[in-house]
Design a protein around this motif. Structure first.
Motif, PDB file in Angstrom:
ATOM      1  N   VAL A  63      -8.190   9.505   7.510  1.00  0.00           N
ATOM      2  CA  VAL A  63      -8.346   9.207   5.967  1.00  0.00           C
ATOM      3  C   VAL A  63      -6.751   9.314   5.623  1.00  0.00           C
ATOM      4  O   VAL A  63      -6.163  10.620   5.701  1.00  0.00           O
ATOM      5  CB  VAL A  63      -9.095  10.510   5.791  1.00  0.00           C
ATOM      6  CG1 VAL A  63      -8.950  10.363   4.108  1.00  0.00           C
ATOM      7  CG2 VAL A  63     -10.508  10.336   5.804  1.00  0.00           C
ATOM      8  N   PRO A  64      -6.236   8.607   5.013  1.00  0.00           N
ATOM      9  CA  PRO A  64      -4.677   8.839   4.702  1.00  0.00           C
ATOM     10  C   PRO A  64      -4.769   9.710   3.445  1.00  0.00           C
ATOM     11  O   PRO A  64      -5.557   9.528   2.563  1.00  0.00           O
ATOM     12  CB  PRO A  64      -4.244   7.370   4.065  1.00  0.00           C
ATOM     13  CG  PRO A  64      -5.760   6.424   4.161  1.00  0.00           C
ATOM     14  CD  PRO A  64      -6.547   7.021   4.958  1.00  0.00           C
ATOM     15  N   THR A  65      -3.531  10.515   3.454  1.00  0.00           N
ATOM     16  CA  THR A  65      -3.274  11.275   2.571  1.00  0.00           C
ATOM     17  C   THR A  65      -2.367  10.813   1.476  1.00  0.00           C
ATOM     18  O   THR A  65      -2.334  11.543   0.317  1.00  0.00           O
ATOM     19  CB  THR A  65      -2.883  12.594   2.975  1.00  0.00           C
ATOM     20  OG1 THR A  65      -1.620  12.600   3.701  1.00  0.00           O
ATOM     21  CG2 THR A  65      -4.080  13.516   3.742  1.00  0.00           C
ATOM     22  N   LEU A  66      -1.628   9.804   1.676  1.00  0.00           N
ATOM     23  CA  LEU A  66      -0.690   9.159   0.892  1.00  0.00           C
ATOM     24  C   LEU A  66      -1.328   7.937   0.334  1.00  0.00           C
ATOM     25  O   LEU A  66      -1.550   7.049   1.355  1.00  0.00           O
ATOM     26  CB  LEU A  66       0.695   9.285   1.360  1.00  0.00           C
ATOM     27  CG  LEU A  66       1.370  10.102   1.522  1.00  0.00           C
ATOM     28  CD1 LEU A  66       2.668  10.095   2.036  1.00  0.00           C
ATOM     29  CD2 LEU A  66       1.662  11.076   0.263  1.00  0.00           C
ATOM     30  N   ASP A  67      -1.364   7.526  -0.744  1.00  0.00           N
ATOM     31  CA  ASP A  67      -1.939   6.245  -1.364  1.00  0.00           C
ATOM     32  C   ASP A  67      -0.546   5.524  -1.592  1.00  0.00           C
ATOM     33  O   ASP A  67      -0.297   5.029  -2.853  1.00  0.00           O
ATOM     34  CB  ASP A  67      -2.810   6.344  -2.284  1.00  0.00           C
ATOM     35  CG  ASP A  67      -3.441   4.872  -2.698  1.00  0.00           C
ATOM     36  OD1 ASP A  67      -3.348   3.959  -1.753  1.00  0.00           O
ATOM     37  OD2 ASP A  67      -3.874   4.753  -3.779  1.00  0.00           O
ATOM     38  N   SER A  69       2.422   2.019  -0.151  1.00  0.00           N
ATOM     39  CA  SER A  69       2.317   1.424   0.886  1.00  0.00           C
ATOM     40  C   SER A  69       3.651   1.535   1.377  1.00  0.00           C
ATOM     41  O   SER A  69       4.623   2.142   0.933  1.00  0.00           O
ATOM     42  CB  SER A  69       2.598  -0.230   0.254  1.00  0.00           C
ATOM     43  OG  SER A  69       3.598  -0.247  -0.757  1.00  0.00           O
ATOM     44  N   PRO A  70       3.966   0.642   2.592  1.00  0.00           N
ATOM     45  CA  PRO A  70       5.494   1.262   3.109  1.00  0.00           C
ATOM     46  C   PRO A  70       6.632   0.613   2.302  1.00  0.00           C
ATOM     47  O   PRO A  70       7.465   1.435   2.300  1.00  0.00           O
ATOM     48  CB  PRO A  70       5.280   0.500   4.626  1.00  0.00           C
ATOM     49  CG  PRO A  70       3.821   0.184   4.904  1.00  0.00           C
ATOM     50  CD  PRO A  70       3.025   0.418   3.555  1.00  0.00           C
ATOM     51  N   GLU A  71       6.374  -0.389   1.617  1.00  0.00           N
ATOM     52  CA  GLU A  71       7.401  -1.089   0.676  1.00  0.00           C
ATOM     53  C   GLU A  71       7.687   0.137  -0.471  1.00  0.00           C
ATOM     54  O   GLU A  71       8.985   0.342  -0.845  1.00  0.00           O
ATOM     55  CB  GLU A  71       7.004  -2.252   0.183  1.00  0.00           C
ATOM     56  CG  GLU A  71       7.017  -3.344   1.360  1.00  0.00           C
ATOM     57  CD  GLU A  71       5.675  -3.473   2.036  1.00  0.00           C
ATOM     58  OE1 GLU A  71       4.786  -2.830   1.650  1.00  0.00           O
ATOM     59  OE2 GLU A  71       5.530  -3.902   3.067  1.00  0.00           O
ATOM     60  N   GLU A  72       6.571   0.618  -1.075  1.00  0.00           N
ATOM     61  CA  GLU A  72       6.681   1.355  -2.099  1.00  0.00           C
ATOM     62  C   GLU A  72       7.338   2.642  -1.460  1.00  0.00           C
ATOM     63  O   GLU A  72       8.239   3.522  -2.338  1.00  0.00           O
ATOM     64  CB  GLU A  72       5.335   1.905  -2.772  1.00  0.00           C
ATOM     65  CG  GLU A  72       4.551   0.878  -3.542  1.00  0.00           C
ATOM     66  CD  GLU A  72       3.400   1.140  -3.951  1.00  0.00           C
ATOM     67  OE1 GLU A  72       2.857   0.702  -4.995  1.00  0.00           O
ATOM     68  OE2 GLU A  72       2.613   1.717  -2.967  1.00  0.00           O
ATOM     69  N   LEU A  73       7.124   3.231  -0.582  1.00  0.00           N
ATOM     70  CA  LEU A  73       7.847   4.293   0.040  1.00  0.00           C
ATOM     71  C   LEU A  73       9.452   4.150   0.301  1.00  0.00           C
ATOM     72  O   LEU A  73      10.034   5.187   0.143  1.00  0.00           O
ATOM     73  CB  LEU A  73       7.278   4.884   1.410  1.00  0.00           C
ATOM     74  CG  LEU A  73       7.755   5.992   2.187  1.00  0.00           C
ATOM     75  CD1 LEU A  73       7.827   7.279   1.204  1.00  0.00           C
ATOM     76  CD2 LEU A  73       6.968   6.299   3.502  1.00  0.00           C
ATOM     77  N   ALA A  74       9.720   2.953   0.822  1.00  0.00           N
ATOM     78  CA  ALA A  74      10.910   2.708   1.087  1.00  0.00           C
ATOM     79  C   ALA A  74      11.857   2.617  -0.113  1.00  0.00           C
ATOM     80  O   ALA A  74      12.923   3.038  -0.280  1.00  0.00           O
ATOM     81  CB  ALA A  74      11.078   1.478   1.811  1.00  0.00           C
ATOM     82  N   GLN A  75      11.192   1.918  -1.214  1.00  0.00           N
ATOM     83  CA  GLN A  75      11.606   1.778  -2.447  1.00  0.00           C
ATOM     84  C   GLN A  75      11.900   3.463  -3.271  1.00  0.00           C
ATOM     85  O   GLN A  75      12.930   3.865  -3.549  1.00  0.00           O
ATOM     86  CB  GLN A  75      11.024   1.071  -3.709  1.00  0.00           C
ATOM     87  CG  GLN A  75      11.762   0.927  -4.733  1.00  0.00           C
ATOM     88  CD  GLN A  75      12.851   0.268  -4.711  1.00  0.00           C
ATOM     89  OE1 GLN A  75      13.248  -0.800  -4.397  1.00  0.00           O
ATOM     90  NE2 GLN A  75      13.946   0.834  -5.284  1.00  0.00           N
ATOM     91  N   GLU A  76      11.086   4.208  -2.842  1.00  0.00           N
ATOM     92  CA  GLU A  76      11.051   5.572  -3.360  1.00  0.00           C
ATOM     93  C   GLU A  76      12.291   6.237  -2.682  1.00  0.00           C
ATOM     94  O   GLU A  76      12.926   7.032  -3.259  1.00  0.00           O
ATOM     95  CB  GLU A  76       9.615   6.427  -3.117  1.00  0.00           C
ATOM     96  CG  GLU A  76       8.459   5.940  -4.028  1.00  0.00           C
ATOM     97  CD  GLU A  76       8.789   6.526  -5.592  1.00  0.00           C
ATOM     98  OE1 GLU A  76       9.347   7.810  -5.835  1.00  0.00           O
ATOM     99  OE2 GLU A  76       8.268   5.797  -6.464  1.00  0.00           O
ATOM    100  N   LEU A  77      12.329   6.034  -1.361  1.00  0.00           N
ATOM    101  CA  LEU A  77      13.502   6.629  -0.556  1.00  0.00           C
ATOM    102  C   LEU A  77      14.772   6.390  -1.135  1.00  0.00           C
ATOM    103  O   LEU A  77      15.812   7.228  -1.316  1.00  0.00           O
ATOM    104  CB  LEU A  77      13.229   6.434   0.832  1.00  0.00           C
ATOM    105  CG  LEU A  77      12.033   7.510   1.442  1.00  0.00           C
ATOM    106  CD1 LEU A  77      11.738   6.951   2.779  1.00  0.00           C
ATOM    107  CD2 LEU A  77      12.209   8.640   1.189  1.00  0.00           C
ATOM    108  N   THR A  78      14.909   4.939  -1.306  1.00  0.00           N
ATOM    109  CA  THR A  78      16.078   4.226  -1.963  1.00  0.00           C
ATOM    110  C   THR A  78      16.576   4.979  -3.321  1.00  0.00           C
ATOM    111  O   THR A  78      17.520   5.255  -3.584  1.00  0.00           O
ATOM    112  CB  THR A  78      16.010   2.791  -1.993  1.00  0.00           C
ATOM    113  OG1 THR A  78      15.576   2.451  -0.745  1.00  0.00           O
ATOM    114  CG2 THR A  78      17.146   2.011  -2.571  1.00  0.00           C
ATOM    115  N   ASP A  79      15.471   4.835  -3.991  1.00  0.00           N
ATOM    116  CA  ASP A  79      15.809   5.576  -5.559  1.00  0.00           C
ATOM    117  C   ASP A  79      16.172   7.103  -5.357  1.00  0.00           C
ATOM    118  O   ASP A  79      17.127   7.505  -6.120  1.00  0.00           O
ATOM    119  CB  ASP A  79      14.615   5.456  -6.178  1.00  0.00           C
ATOM    120  CG  ASP A  79      14.195   3.965  -6.667  1.00  0.00           C
ATOM    121  OD1 ASP A  79      14.919   3.141  -6.390  1.00  0.00           O
ATOM    122  OD2 ASP A  79      12.912   3.889  -7.052  1.00  0.00           O
TER     123      ASP A  79
END
Length: 83
Positions: A63-67, A69-79
């Motif tokens: 059961v994933p605990t984060l909702d 996507s990999p793309e959204e996560l990459a963007q968050e990290l970039t930001d």
């Protein structure tokens, strides 16, 4: 609040009432969390666990605990790095 559930005696006898109660709480918490009806913190509270224990149970039950996507996560990290 308490809710009573009738279970066959032999089922409860095999595992013990407290173990069955614990498993039902965890299963219900997982289901509610997976359906996005409660937060991770609220599900952990329902399961009578701290948030990290519940996250481990989520992982064990796939059961994933984060909702996110990999793309959204990459963007968050970039930001985050550029802030």
């Amino acid at each position: 609040m308490q809710i009573a559930i009738d279970l066959p005696d032999d089922f409860v006898f095999l595992q013990g009432a407290s173990q069955v109660q614990k498993e039902i709480r965890i299963s219900y918490a997982l289901w509610l969390f997976q359906q996005a009806r409660v937060t991770l913190a609220k599900a952990a509270e329902l399961a009578d666990m701290d948030i990290y224990e519940f996250m481990s149970v989520c992982k064990s039950n796939q059961v994933p605990t984060l909702d996110i996507s990999p793309e959204e996560l990459a963007q968050e990290l970039t930001d985050f790095r550029t802030a």
